[in-house]
Write a protein that holds these residues in place. Structure first.
Motif, PDB file in Angstrom:
ATOM      1  N   HIS A 230     -16.083   6.620  -7.418  1.00  0.00           N
ATOM      2  CA  HIS A 230     -15.175   7.228  -7.624  1.00  0.00           C
ATOM      3  C   HIS A 230     -14.581   7.697  -5.905  1.00  0.00           C
ATOM      4  CE1 HIS A 230     -15.202   9.626 -11.539  1.00  0.00           C
ATOM      5  NE2 HIS A 230     -16.569   9.836 -11.283  1.00  0.00           N
TER       6      HIS A 230
ATOM      7  N   ALA B 198      -6.510   9.533  -5.058  1.00  0.00           N
ATOM      8  CA  ALA B 198      -8.256   9.165  -5.494  1.00  0.00           C
ATOM      9  C   ALA B 198      -8.683   7.860  -7.479  1.00  0.00           C
ATOM     10  CB  ALA B 198      -9.015  10.486  -6.438  1.00  0.00           C
TER      11      ALA B 198
ATOM     12  N   GLU C 155     -10.581   7.220  -9.944  1.00  0.00           N
ATOM     13  CA  GLU C 155     -11.577   7.753 -10.477  1.00  0.00           C
ATOM     14  C   GLU C 155     -12.455   6.277 -11.466  1.00  0.00           C
ATOM     15  OE1 GLU C 155     -12.255  11.022 -13.178  1.00  0.00           O
ATOM     16  OE2 GLU C 155     -10.571  12.042 -11.053  1.00  0.00           O
TER      17      GLU C 155
ATOM     18  N   TRP D 190     -19.419  10.134  -4.441  1.00  0.00           N
ATOM     19  CA  TRP D 190     -17.840   9.924  -4.185  1.00  0.00           C
ATOM     20  C   TRP D 190     -17.301   9.208  -3.524  1.00  0.00           C
ATOM     21  CZ3 TRP D 190     -12.697  10.789  -5.944  1.00  0.00           C
ATOM     22  CH2 TRP D 190     -12.434  11.536  -6.810  1.00  0.00           C
TER      23      TRP D 190
ATOM     24  N   THR E 161     -15.826   8.091   0.253  1.00  0.00           N
ATOM     25  CA  THR E 161     -14.385   7.995   1.868  1.00  0.00           C
ATOM     26  C   THR E 161     -14.223   6.832   2.325  1.00  0.00           C
ATOM     27  OG1 THR E 161     -15.353   9.557   2.920  1.00  0.00           O
ATOM     28  CG2 THR E 161     -14.858  10.372   0.570  1.00  0.00           C
TER      29      THR E 161
ATOM     30  N   THR F 255     -16.167  16.405  -5.695  1.00  0.00           N
ATOM     31  CA  THR F 255     -14.748  16.489  -5.639  1.00  0.00           C
ATOM     32  C   THR F 255     -14.974  16.657  -4.728  1.00  0.00           C
ATOM     33  OG1 THR F 255     -13.127  18.071  -5.603  1.00  0.00           O
ATOM     34  CG2 THR F 255     -15.407  18.800  -5.946  1.00  0.00           C
ATOM     35  N   PRO F 256     -14.266  15.512  -3.400  1.00  0.00           N
ATOM     36  CA  PRO F 256     -14.246  15.528  -2.106  1.00  0.00           C
ATOM     37  C   PRO F 256     -13.449  16.790  -1.991  1.00  0.00           C
ATOM     38  CG  PRO F 256     -12.554  13.890  -3.160  1.00  0.00           C
ATOM     39  CD  PRO F 256     -12.782  14.727  -4.293  1.00  0.00           C
TER      40      PRO F 256
END
Length: 409
Positions: free
Chosen positions: A13, A27, A29, A64, A66, A383-384
């Motif tokens: 994600h 985002a 996903e 995730w 980033t 989750t971020p």
């Protein structure tokens, strides 16, 4: 994209932080990211990934991804420590009282002048490693603990040497106008002349600085003196940044905005007119909640007004020996939320795209987007929001510095 790439990350994600993508984190996903050379060449939903082969394929395992974090305001190269001042402030003395009694910045100046370049490197390296361990891929390092030509150059050279031995990208800022050195006591205008006529030209000649900063405050330099530094920097084609309105309202922010400064930093005491000037000039606000916390300040920056005006809000450690000896950008994210009222998404933007804006590098990093540098961190989280929520245990599983894969830990 090309049919072949160097790196392909799938089953991930992506919190792209791209404002053109709907949602607080931009985002995507169940995404895939392709990298060739040092840049992202494709990013999007995995189901839309064109056929390609890669030299290295990484299964993100539903984690995730980033942008790499950016610490856009540090003073990490310095000599000595100021633990005794910490005790003095706990005993009731203010930061200004400590500074006026010969402590504060001048205490570190004495230690930094006495330290060798090797000493400064050895003491700074653990601080840098601590930031990298938290997902930081870009760091700004200021000078300002020399206050003479020889030591200012020494600090900046050490910062550049750190970048040669670690994968992180380091930008350097000359902060010679940080405090008045003791040998210039009572002669502030003469010292500013030294900064403008000798130190900055020498720094520019060696290409040791990416920007020029100054401390415009009652215990440092006046607006008029800092204006001279700005003009000298502009003649050398160096962008400017300003420490402004940390302890009082001085007009430094409006001066910085008129000069097209990249950022103003601290800004607890900015006014409505300051906010408007920043919004008009595109100058970023750099929030430093660690210094606010350490100095037990009570005046909170006007976050609601900055937000409403659309001023980019970066967050940084202000890592330094006096007002914030804390090498944790993730803790600053948490403080930005708890002390200043930022949302978790604003906190992540503050250490990615807004931090890139504050350093003048938003055209190359701070967002996951094709064409930008592949500085990235992969996080084992659901989750971020967890990046601003959790401090300490949550570390990146993998990091990427310009597409170069480094297993974290």
């Amino acid at each position: 994209m090309t049919e072949r790439c160097d790196l392909l990350i799938t089953n991930v994600h992506a919190a792209t932080m791209d404002p053109s993508i709907p949602g607080a984190y931009g985002a995507v996903e169940d995404a895939a990211v392709a990298v060739t050379g040092k840049k992202i060449v494709w990013i999007g939903p995995r189901r839309e990934l064109p056929e390609c082969t890669a030299d290295l394929v990484i299964d993100g395992e539903g984690q995730w991804l980033t942008p790499g974090l950016i610490d856009c305001h540090t003073h990490m190269v310095y000599g000595g420590h100021r633990a005794s001042e910490f005790a003095r402030r706990l005993g009731g003395e203010s930061y200004e009282e400590v500074a006026r009694s010969g402590g504060g910045i001048l205490s570190t100046v004495r230690a930094t002048r006495a330290a060798s370049a090797a000493d400064l490197y050895r003491s700074a390296e653990p601080r840098l490693r601590a930031l990298i361990a938290e997902g930081v891929t870009t760091v700004e390092v200021k000078s300002g603990y020399g206050l003479d030509l020889e030591t200012e150059l020494k600090q900046l050279r050490v910062a550049r040497r750190l970048a040669q031995h670690h994968p992180v990208n380091i930008l350097t800022t000359c902060l010679a106008a940080h405090a008045l050195p003791p040998e210039y006591d009572g002669r502030a205008d003469e010292y500013i002349d030294l900064v403008c006529e000798e130190i900055l030209p020498a720094v520019a000649k060696e290409q040791l600085a990416d920007a020029v900063d100054m401390f415009c405050e009652n215990i440092a330099f006046s607006v008029e003196q800092c204006q001279k530094v700005i003009l000298a920097a502009q003649k050398l084609d160096l962008p400017v940044k300003v420490h402004a309105e940390q302890l009082a309202s001085t007009g430094a922010t409006r001066m910085a905005a008129r000069a097209g400064a990249l950022s103003v930093e601290h800004i607890e005491y900015i006014t409505d007119a300051d906010v408007a000037a920043m919004a008009e000039s595109g100058t970023a606000a750099v929030l430093l909640p660690g210094a606010f916390y350490t100095l037990k300040e009570t005046r909170v920056p006007p976050i609601d007004k900055l937000r409403a005006a659309g001023v980019p809000m970066a967050i940084s450690t202000d890592l330094n020996p006096g007002s914030c000896p804390i090498a944790s950008l993730r803790l600053m994210m948490n403080m930005g939320c708890n002390l200043f009222g930022l949302t978790p998404a604003e906190a992540l933007a503050g250490v990615t795209r807004s931090a890139a804006r504050a350093l003048g590098i938003c055209c190359s990093r701070g967002v996951l987007r094709p064409g930008l540098r592949a500085d990235m961190a992969l996080w084992p989280m659901e989750t971020p929001d967890q990046l601003a929520y959790e401090v300490g245990a949550l570390k990146p599983a993998e990091m990427f510095f310009g597409g170069r894969h480094v297993t974290a830990g």
